[in-house]
Design an enzyme around this catalytic site. Structure first.
Site, PDB file in Angstrom:
ATOM      1  CG  ASN A  14      28.461  46.593  33.505  1.00 55.09           C
ATOM      2  OD1 ASN A  14      28.165  45.563  34.127  1.00 55.09           O
ATOM      3  ND2 ASN A  14      29.648  47.142  33.559  1.00 55.09           N
ATOM      4  NE  ARG A  95      32.059  43.701  32.288  1.00 56.80           N
ATOM      5  CZ  ARG A  95      32.610  44.044  33.450  1.00 56.80           C
ATOM      6  NH1 ARG A  95      32.027  44.929  34.212  1.00 56.80           N
ATOM      7  NH2 ARG A  95      33.747  43.527  33.822  1.00 56.80           N
ATOM      8  CG  HIS A 184      39.403  43.383  33.539  1.00 52.40           C
ATOM      9  ND1 HIS A 184      40.436  43.427  34.448  1.00 52.40           N
ATOM     10  CD2 HIS A 184      38.343  43.934  34.157  1.00 52.40           C
ATOM     11  CE1 HIS A 184      40.014  43.971  35.570  1.00 52.40           C
ATOM     12  NE2 HIS A 184      38.734  44.286  35.417  1.00 52.40           N
ATOM     13  NE  ARG A 245      38.063  41.592  42.792  1.00 51.47           N
ATOM     14  CZ  ARG A 245      37.848  42.053  41.551  1.00 51.47           C
ATOM     15  NH1 ARG A 245      38.823  42.023  40.655  1.00 51.47           N
ATOM     16  NH2 ARG A 245      36.670  42.532  41.229  1.00 51.47           N
ATOM     17  CD  GLU A 388      35.727  47.258  30.334  1.00 48.62           C
ATOM     18  OE1 GLU A 388      35.786  48.203  31.154  1.00 48.62           O
ATOM     19  OE2 GLU A 388      35.712  46.075  30.664  1.00 48.62           O
TER      20      GLU A 388
END
Ligand code: AMP
Length: 417
Positions: A14, A95, A184, A245, A388
């Site tokens: 990743n 990813r 996601h 965010r 993940e």
């Protein structure tokens, strides 16, 4: 952390703008054989931390770029193990955040795939170039292993048009690829599959709301294993209140700030992505710190937490309406797995909708899949730890044709859209 030489494993990478996270995973039994992170790439004080059966080894010093970072990682595998030449690495799984309308599942990397990911960079300028940097050097340094890309957007590529489409001029939207892509997705898909295993019913029969609450946060509505709505949009900025965010906001806030506050578009981008959410409201993006401030009587923290929870509750209500019947609500990721206060407050008052959280079952952090609803609850509420890396490893192994079903002990492999 032991593994036998013949057990197939996948190196999951990743790659971010200044970091590379990696795990060597057995897709068959989910064992994490080794893991680590290269941080502050491009700075003088870079660090590499590598954990394996031998313990954790840390290196410090300047790492100029992603190539130097990955070389250091491969050196650590050679020096402290496990020796990558001695284990059966069947694939490297990467990813990538934005797969656009092109990618609805994982793909084997070739030059065309690289070019397409590059072409999608305007839709994910913070992420796709960084993801690509990792793919490029990994292909150079590990040329004999197949490389597979798993996209964060893939699970949402086939969202129904009514969920994927913004109500703007359709010609402008088509010309500039403006639609809701979600993010996601690897986690939402993995959790929706795990939910089916945990409740012992086929995923095809289940309507599930997945709440992925980490520093970034998103909700999805999943019907029969397929996503029918999700809270992130063109970019991961839309939807829930997150660590830094804003989530949903009137787009006119942007015009107002550009016209009247002397801010550039880049300034507003920075404001909404990095200086908003819990950070903007409370000064802290980590919920542990927000709770500490609330306990100290901090009014801004109290309001910030209330805004965070209120948004969550609105999405649960909206997706209940979208699904019609909700069999399971599943919490996952850093906040979802650890924060019993957020879980309880997000679902408080939803008893008339058939959602009843049991305070004792909900209490504390959950390291394993756990039912937190009362027996009287029509909807089963679960905490399901996400993974993940394992999901990427399983999808990568499927792509290279080494399915988990080769091993009798194997749990069902996670499918892909
Ligand atoms: P993630 O992005 O999934 O790694 O989640 C990171 C976030 O999880 C942190 O920013 C915290 O807000 C939250 N978190 C982690 N541990 C805890 C905890 N023990 N209690 C509450 N929140 C936590």
């Amino acid at each position: 952390m032991t593994t036998s030489a013949h057990q197939p494993c996948v190196l999951v990478v990743n790659s971010g703008s200044s970091s590379i996270k990696y795990q060597l995973v057995s897709p068959v039994d989910g064992e994490r054989i080794a893991s680590g992170i290269v941080e502050r790439i491009g700075e003088d004080a870079s660090t590499v931390s590598h954990t394996s059966a031998a313990g954790t080894t840390t290196r410090e010093g300047a790492i100029a770029d992603h190539e130097a970072g990955l070389r250091t990682v491969l050196d650590l595998f050679a020096e402290v193990g496990p020796d990558l030449a001695a284990v059966d690495v069947v694939a490297v799984g990467h990813r990538v955040v934005q797969g656009g309308a092109e990618f609805g599942g994982p793909v084997l990397v070739d030059d065309d795939v690289v070019a397409t990911i590059e072409a999608l960079s305007p839709l994910a300028p913070l992420h796709n170039p960084a993801n690509l940097a990792g793919i490029t050097v990994a292909r150079e340094l590990l040329p004999d292993v197949p490389h597979v890309v798993v996209f964060d957007t893939a699970f949402f590529r086939d969202l129904p048009a009514e969920a994927a489409t913004y109500a703007i001029d359709r010609g402008v939207a088509a010309e500039h690829q403006v639609r809701r892509y979600g993010a996601h997705g690897t986690s939402h898909q993995y959790v929706a599959q795990r939910v089916a295993e945990v409740v012992g019913r086929p995923v095809e029969e289940l309507n599930t709301i997945v709440l992925h609450l980490g520093n970034g946060a998103s909700v999805s509505a999943v019907r029969g294993g397929a996503a029918v709505d999700t809270s992130m949009g063109l970019t991961p900025l839309e939807g829930l209140v997150m660590g830094t965010r804003s989530g949903d906001i009137d787009p006119a806030v942007v015009f107002h700030l550009v016209r009247n506050a002397g801010m550039s578009v880049d300034d507003v981008d920075d404001l909404l992505n990095r200086r908003s959410g819990l950070k903007g409201l409370t000064g802290q993006n980590d919920l542990r710190e927000v709770h500490r401030l609330v306990d100290e009587g901090d009014e801004d923290a109290r309001t910030g937490l209330a805004v965070y929870v209120h948004r969550l509750k609105k999405y649960v209500g909206a997706y209940t309406a979208v699904l019609g019947r909700v069999d399971v609500i599943a919490f996952t990721a850093g906040v979802g797995e650890n924060d019993d206060v957020v879980r309880a407050q997000a679902l408080a008052g939803l008893e008339p909708l058939g959602v009843v959280v049991d305070a004792a079952r909900n209490a504390g952090r959950k390291k394993e899949a756990t039912v937190i609803s009362a027996d009287s609850s029509r909807t089963t509420v679960l905490v399901v730890p996400t993974n993940e890396e394992l999901a990427i490893a399983r999808q990568a192994m499927e792509v290279v044709g080494r399915g988990a079903d080769e091993d009798d002990e194997a749990p069902a492999a996670v499918g892909h859209a």
